[in-house]
Design a protein around this motif. Structure first.
Motif, PDB file in Angstrom:
ATOM      1  N   THR A 152      32.242 -49.708 -21.980  1.00 46.56           N
ATOM      2  CA  THR A 152      31.662 -50.929 -22.552  1.00 46.56           C
ATOM      3  C   THR A 152      31.991 -51.046 -24.040  1.00 46.56           C
ATOM      4  O   THR A 152      31.474 -51.920 -24.724  1.00 46.56           O
ATOM      5  CB  THR A 152      30.131 -50.929 -22.379  1.00 46.56           C
ATOM      6  N   GLY A 153      32.852 -50.176 -24.545  1.00 49.23           N
ATOM      7  CA  GLY A 153      33.224 -50.201 -25.950  1.00 49.23           C
ATOM      8  C   GLY A 153      33.888 -51.508 -26.347  1.00 49.23           C
ATOM      9  O   GLY A 153      34.590 -52.129 -25.547  1.00 49.23           O
ATOM     10  N   GLN A 154      33.656 -51.910 -27.582  1.00 49.00           N
ATOM     11  CA  GLN A 154      34.216 -53.160 -28.097  1.00 49.00           C
ATOM     12  C   GLN A 154      35.002 -52.894 -29.380  1.00 49.00           C
ATOM     13  O   GLN A 154      34.575 -52.110 -30.223  1.00 49.00           O
ATOM     14  CB  GLN A 154      33.090 -54.157 -28.395  1.00 49.00           C
ATOM     15  N   GLY A 185      31.350 -29.894 -23.118  1.00 47.92           N
ATOM     16  CA  GLY A 185      31.626 -31.321 -23.075  1.00 47.92           C
ATOM     17  C   GLY A 185      33.117 -31.572 -23.086  1.00 47.92           C
ATOM     18  O   GLY A 185      33.922 -30.698 -22.740  1.00 47.92           O
ATOM     19  N   GLU A 186      33.517 -32.766 -23.518  1.00 47.33           N
ATOM     20  CA  GLU A 186      34.929 -33.139 -23.602  1.00 47.33           C
ATOM     21  C   GLU A 186      35.246 -33.632 -25.006  1.00 47.33           C
ATOM     22  O   GLU A 186      34.503 -34.441 -25.567  1.00 47.33           O
ATOM     23  CB  GLU A 186      35.257 -34.251 -22.598  1.00 47.33           C
ATOM     24  N   ILE A 187      36.342 -33.152 -25.567  1.00 47.10           N
ATOM     25  CA  ILE A 187      36.766 -33.592 -26.901  1.00 47.10           C
ATOM     26  C   ILE A 187      37.531 -34.909 -26.759  1.00 47.10           C
ATOM     27  O   ILE A 187      38.503 -35.002 -25.999  1.00 47.10           O
ATOM     28  CB  ILE A 187      37.639 -32.531 -27.583  1.00 47.10           C
ATOM     29  N   VAL A 188      37.086 -35.931 -27.484  1.00 42.90           N
ATOM     30  CA  VAL A 188      37.727 -37.248 -27.447  1.00 42.90           C
ATOM     31  C   VAL A 188      38.067 -37.679 -28.870  1.00 42.90           C
ATOM     32  O   VAL A 188      37.543 -37.143 -29.839  1.00 42.90           O
ATOM     33  CB  VAL A 188      36.806 -38.302 -26.798  1.00 42.90           C
ATOM     34  N   ASP A 189      38.975 -38.656 -28.961  1.00 39.98           N
ATOM     35  CA  ASP A 189      39.186 -39.247 -30.281  1.00 39.98           C
ATOM     36  C   ASP A 189      38.300 -40.492 -30.338  1.00 39.98           C
ATOM     37  O   ASP A 189      38.331 -41.335 -29.442  1.00 39.98           O
ATOM     38  CB  ASP A 189      40.652 -39.582 -30.515  1.00 39.98           C
ATOM     39  N   PHE A 193      37.954 -43.988 -27.917  1.00 40.76           N
ATOM     40  CA  PHE A 193      36.810 -43.900 -27.025  1.00 40.76           C
ATOM     41  C   PHE A 193      35.760 -44.969 -27.305  1.00 40.76           C
ATOM     42  O   PHE A 193      35.208 -45.574 -26.390  1.00 40.76           O
ATOM     43  CB  PHE A 193      36.155 -42.515 -27.127  1.00 40.76           C
ATOM     44  N   PHE A 194      35.485 -45.226 -28.575  1.00 42.65           N
ATOM     45  CA  PHE A 194      34.416 -46.159 -28.909  1.00 42.65           C
ATOM     46  C   PHE A 194      34.850 -47.627 -28.898  1.00 42.65           C
ATOM     47  O   PHE A 194      34.061 -48.490 -29.262  1.00 42.65           O
ATOM     48  CB  PHE A 194      33.798 -45.808 -30.261  1.00 42.65           C
ATOM     49  N   GLY A 195      36.083 -47.918 -28.487  1.00 42.56           N
ATOM     50  CA  GLY A 195      36.384 -49.326 -28.366  1.00 42.56           C
ATOM     51  C   GLY A 195      37.826 -49.746 -28.227  1.00 42.56           C
ATOM     52  O   GLY A 195      38.109 -50.774 -27.620  1.00 42.56           O
ATOM     53  N   VAL A 196      38.773 -48.971 -28.743  1.00 40.80           N
ATOM     54  CA  VAL A 196      40.147 -49.468 -28.795  1.00 40.80           C
ATOM     55  C   VAL A 196      40.861 -49.374 -27.451  1.00 40.80           C
ATOM     56  O   VAL A 196      41.653 -50.250 -27.095  1.00 40.80           O
ATOM     57  CB  VAL A 196      40.950 -48.736 -29.886  1.00 40.80           C
TER      58      VAL A 196
END
Length: 285
Positions: A49-51, A168-172, A176-179
């Motif tokens: 649901t990231g924007q 957990g999982e390592i994310v960029d 992850f938060f929207g792009v």
């Protein structure tokens, strides 16, 4: 079976019993195909649901901090006691780069030290799951204004939570938060590695037993960058042993070295009774 029920392909017409049986099989197969299709569709992982407000620039006024990661602390309102409440907005650069270099160039250009100054930045917002980030681009002339120095009351509130091991999982965070969608997991692994290699701070995504997500920034033991050290662990289940410190509305994991991160199986992620996935020490609240 009577002779009337026997059917050979070159005969002009199939017997009635054969035709009825064939229709039943076709209908059953159609129902099965639709059912399997629905089950496969519902079993697929939902899109994030990231924007990302692509093409839209927003001015944000707050206090700039360089540590633990470049971020701007913004007043979001007041609590029930009338005290100011804040959100911390980590800054990232255009493309697959961090914001540190852009801020450094702005400081040199303006002959200013922006740390702990109230500033107005212009950039592109991205957000998901209660977290807000801002992308700044040198081409947008992002520094709108520099105001007074912030008071001591605006400094980040720190709370030490001890040493913990968290899975957990390592994310960029940019993707992850929207792009990007998806911005995690194996389909996104190569992109995440490039983003983290470019200076975007790595984040550990953790899901608790209630399905709630928590996000922790990864830093070295002395606050140094861990970007190169975590590359090989991106997009896979890992256990991270670290000193945990809460900075306002973000939690920082200070990792001693690369050896403090280890791969685990997906089966190990859920540990019954814990607040946080695989939380081995007392869990984060």
């Amino acid at each position: 079976m009577s002779n009337n029920d026997f059917y050979i392909g070159w005969m002009p017409k199939a017997p009635g019993s054969f035709a009825r049986h064939t229709k039943k099989v076709i209908i059953a197969l159609l129902i099965l195909a639709v059912t399997v299709g629905v089950l496969l569709a519902t079993a697929q992982k939902k899109f994030s649901t990231g924007q990302f407000e692509f093409g839209r620039l927003t001015n944000i006024t707050g206090v700039y901090f360089k540590e633990p990661v470049p971020a701007i602390k913004v007043m979001s309102g007041k609590d029930l006691l009338g005290r100011a409440s804040y959100i911390t907005i980590p800054l990232i650069g255009y493309g697959k780069f961090g914001a540190g270099g852009i801020i450094l160039d702005l400081e040199k250009e303006k002959h200013l030290d922006l740390v702990k100054k109230e500033i107005t930045l212009k950039g592109t917002l991205l957000y998901n799951d209660g977290k807000l980030l801002m992308q700044i681009d040198a081409a947008d002339d992002p520094l709108v204004s520099v105001n007074k120095a912030a008071g001591e009351n605006i400094l980040p509130l720190q709370k030490e939570l001890g040493e913990q091991t968290i899975l957990g999982e390592i994310v960029d965070p940019k993707c992850f938060f929207g792009v990007m969608k998806p911005g995690e997991g194996k389909p996104h692994k190569d992109c995440a590695i490039r983003c983290i290699s470019g200076g975007i701070p790595p984040v550990l995504k953790v899901i608790n037993n209630e399905g709630e997500a928590n996000y922790y920034l990864l830093m070295g033991a002395q606050g140094e960058k861990m970007n190169q050290a975590v590359k090989e662990f991106v997009a896979a289940p890992v256990a991270v042993k670290a000193k945990v410190v809460k900075y306002d509305d973000w939690v920082i994991l200070y990792v001693t070295d690369k050896k403090s991160i280890s791969p685990v199986s997906a089966r190990q992620l859920i540990k019954p009774g814990s607040q946080t996935i695989g939380c081995i020490a007392p869990c984060l609240k």
